[in-house]
Design an enzyme around this catalytic site. Structure first.
Site, PDB file in Angstrom:
ATOM      1  N   ARG A 147      34.069  46.110  40.299  1.00  0.00           N
ATOM      2  CA  ARG A 147      33.333  44.872  40.564  1.00  0.00           C
ATOM      3  C   ARG A 147      31.857  45.104  40.253  1.00  0.00           C
ATOM      4  O   ARG A 147      31.385  46.249  40.218  1.00  0.00           O
ATOM      5  CB  ARG A 147      33.469  44.456  42.026  1.00  0.00           C
ATOM      6  CG  ARG A 147      34.892  44.201  42.509  1.00  0.00           C
ATOM      7  CD  ARG A 147      34.879  43.873  43.994  1.00  0.00           C
ATOM      8  NE  ARG A 147      36.199  43.512  44.508  1.00  0.00           N
ATOM      9  CZ  ARG A 147      37.047  44.365  45.076  1.00  0.00           C
ATOM     10  NH1 ARG A 147      36.712  45.659  45.177  1.00  0.00           N
ATOM     11  NH2 ARG A 147      38.219  43.957  45.527  1.00  0.00           N
ATOM     12  N   LYS A 171      35.133  46.570  48.606  1.00  0.00           N
ATOM     13  CA  LYS A 171      35.144  45.564  49.673  1.00  0.00           C
ATOM     14  C   LYS A 171      35.796  46.141  50.928  1.00  0.00           C
ATOM     15  O   LYS A 171      36.685  46.980  50.847  1.00  0.00           O
ATOM     16  CB  LYS A 171      35.915  44.321  49.216  1.00  0.00           C
ATOM     17  CG  LYS A 171      35.101  43.385  48.340  1.00  0.00           C
ATOM     18  CD  LYS A 171      35.861  42.088  48.114  1.00  0.00           C
ATOM     19  CE  LYS A 171      35.013  41.088  47.345  1.00  0.00           C
ATOM     20  NZ  LYS A 171      35.734  39.809  47.136  1.00  0.00           N
ATOM     21  N   HIS A 246      32.386  39.204  35.641  1.00  0.00           N
ATOM     22  CA  HIS A 246      33.610  39.409  36.418  1.00  0.00           C
ATOM     23  C   HIS A 246      34.860  39.278  35.553  1.00  0.00           C
ATOM     24  O   HIS A 246      35.919  39.812  35.893  1.00  0.00           O
ATOM     25  CB  HIS A 246      33.668  38.416  37.580  1.00  0.00           C
ATOM     26  CG  HIS A 246      34.682  38.775  38.629  1.00  0.00           C
ATOM     27  ND1 HIS A 246      34.573  39.914  39.406  1.00  0.00           N
ATOM     28  CD2 HIS A 246      35.825  38.169  39.019  1.00  0.00           C
ATOM     29  CE1 HIS A 246      35.598  39.983  40.238  1.00  0.00           C
ATOM     30  NE2 HIS A 246      36.374  38.940  40.019  1.00  0.00           N
ATOM     31  N   ARG A 249      36.538  42.523  34.639  1.00  0.00           N
ATOM     32  CA  ARG A 249      37.493  43.053  35.621  1.00  0.00           C
ATOM     33  C   ARG A 249      38.840  42.354  35.473  1.00  0.00           C
ATOM     34  O   ARG A 249      39.895  42.985  35.557  1.00  0.00           O
ATOM     35  CB  ARG A 249      36.924  42.859  37.022  1.00  0.00           C
ATOM     36  CG  ARG A 249      37.817  43.341  38.151  1.00  0.00           C
ATOM     37  CD  ARG A 249      37.030  43.311  39.456  1.00  0.00           C
ATOM     38  NE  ARG A 249      37.846  43.084  40.631  1.00  0.00           N
ATOM     39  CZ  ARG A 249      38.423  44.048  41.352  1.00  0.00           C
ATOM     40  NH1 ARG A 249      38.274  45.312  40.994  1.00  0.00           N
ATOM     41  NH2 ARG A 249      39.124  43.753  42.417  1.00  0.00           N
ATOM     42  N   HIS A 272      42.291  45.872  46.055  1.00  0.00           N
ATOM     43  CA  HIS A 272      42.629  44.655  46.785  1.00  0.00           C
ATOM     44  C   HIS A 272      43.230  45.008  48.140  1.00  0.00           C
ATOM     45  O   HIS A 272      44.116  45.855  48.230  1.00  0.00           O
ATOM     46  CB  HIS A 272      43.653  43.821  46.000  1.00  0.00           C
ATOM     47  CG  HIS A 272      43.062  43.108  44.828  1.00  0.00           C
ATOM     48  ND1 HIS A 272      43.829  42.665  43.757  1.00  0.00           N
ATOM     49  CD2 HIS A 272      41.784  42.740  44.543  1.00  0.00           C
ATOM     50  CE1 HIS A 272      43.042  42.073  42.881  1.00  0.00           C
ATOM     51  NE2 HIS A 272      41.805  42.106  43.327  1.00  0.00           N
ATOM     52  N   TYR A 281      47.811  38.216  38.733  1.00  0.00           N
ATOM     53  CA  TYR A 281      47.810  38.756  37.377  1.00  0.00           C
ATOM     54  C   TYR A 281      49.211  38.889  36.790  1.00  0.00           C
ATOM     55  O   TYR A 281      49.362  38.980  35.574  1.00  0.00           O
ATOM     56  CB  TYR A 281      47.102  40.118  37.360  1.00  0.00           C
ATOM     57  CG  TYR A 281      45.636  40.002  37.688  1.00  0.00           C
ATOM     58  CD1 TYR A 281      44.725  39.504  36.752  1.00  0.00           C
ATOM     59  CD2 TYR A 281      45.151  40.367  38.939  1.00  0.00           C
ATOM     60  CE1 TYR A 281      43.381  39.376  37.057  1.00  0.00           C
ATOM     61  CE2 TYR A 281      43.811  40.245  39.255  1.00  0.00           C
ATOM     62  CZ  TYR A 281      42.934  39.755  38.317  1.00  0.00           C
ATOM     63  OH  TYR A 281      41.606  39.620  38.615  1.00  0.00           O
TER      64      TYR A 281
END
Length: 306
Positions: A147, A171, A246, A249, A272, A281
């Site tokens: 990211r 994250k 982005h 990615r 994630h 995806y």
């Protein structure tokens, strides 16, 4: 009319401190504070008597101003987090936003991504004084799935040259380790050789701005926007499409799916928290399968078996 309650600014400061303590990224903090400040300026009540209806009226006003479902949901998420913080700080007793439903957003939208050809053209088009630094950043996004915020936080110590791996702080304040392809390692080593010294001796960021500071998220985005803008001038298929850093990615995730990477491995590579986020995806793969079958159908003899 507007913000008339003397403690509202104090509440915003407390909310900001709470988010910092919770580990929210600086970008998220700024977005949530902006959303909540906008909400507070639209109501004429003290926080203790705000109701779900007040929040619904604010969201309706935002929608009438052209805000879509996703943006509306972000406003609601900001307000929910704000009240959750105040409850934890024992300032209010309830969260009225919990009685407001999120808008339904179309699921399984296939993310925008670049084809391998366009990605190659994009990377080769990067020139200038800081070419190696910029190529290294965008390679890490498109071939390691980082990211923008993770590029910003990356330190020299996160790159293990003996194992050719990268430690990424993502994250949720979670670390993940990414094995790097040999060609990408070569570029990172070259980027370190050409890296500018930092003014601060307390930290050693991997990517440094021309001013000797850790490169900012906004600067990374600006550099990408500049090069994407040039790319759009020469490729009709990109006209009218919103392409940001982005999307690199997204391109990484898409290439992994098309290469046959299983969903659990991809989830770990992308960092994630939920596999549901990664599953979007898989629909890229579904699209490719459908296109392949459509090509085959042209060879089926007309009327066979009828």
């Amino acid at each position: 009319m507007g913000l008339e309650y003397e403690y509202d600014d104090e509440y915003l400061e407390l909310f900001d401190s709470w988010m910092k303590d919770q580990g929210f990224t600086k970008r998220t903090q700024q977005a949530y504070l902006g959303d909540v400040r906008l909400f507070l300026t639209s109501v004429e009540k003290s926080l203790s008597i705000i109701e779900a209806l007040d929040i619904m009226r604010f969201l309706t006003k935002m929608r009438q101003g052209g805000v879509g479902d996703s943006a509306r949901n972000r406003y609601l998420s900001s307000i929910r987090t704000f009240f959750a913080a105040l409850i934890e700080l024992q300032i209010v007793q309830s969260n009225p936003s919990l009685n407001v439903k999120k808008s339904k957003v179309e699921k399984n939208q296939i993310p925008t991504y670049l084809s391998e050809q366009l990605l190659s053209v994009f990377l080769q088009s990067i020139e200038g004084k800081y070419q190696i630094r910029n190529v290294a950043m965008f390679l890490l996004m498109s071939y390691a799935g980082l990211r923008v915020s993770e590029l910003h936080r990356l330190n020299i110590a996160d790159f293990n040259r003996s194992t050719n791996t990268l430690q990424v702080f993502g994250k949720g304040r979670k670390w993940r380790v990414i094995p790097l392809p040999g060609e990408l390692v070569k570029v990172l080593n070259k980027a370190l050789i050409e890296r500018l010294d930092t003014r601060s001796s307390f930290e050693q960021p991997f990517f440094v701005s021309q001013f000797g500071r850790r490169i900012s998220i906004r600067m990374i985005q600006t550099i990408a926007e500049k090069h994407f803008g040039e790319l759009k001038k020469h490729y009709n298929e990109l006209q009218g499409k919103s392409i940001s850093s982005h999307k690199l990615r997204h391109t990484f995730a898409t290439m992994q799916v098309l290469a046959g990477t299983d969903i659990r491995t991809l989830q770990e590579l992308l960092g994630h928290a939920s596999i549901q986020t990664t599953q979007i995806y898989t629909h890229v793969g579904d699209k490719q399968k459908q296109e392949a079958m459509n090509r085959v159908s042209a060879f089926i003899p007309v009327g066979i078996g009828i």
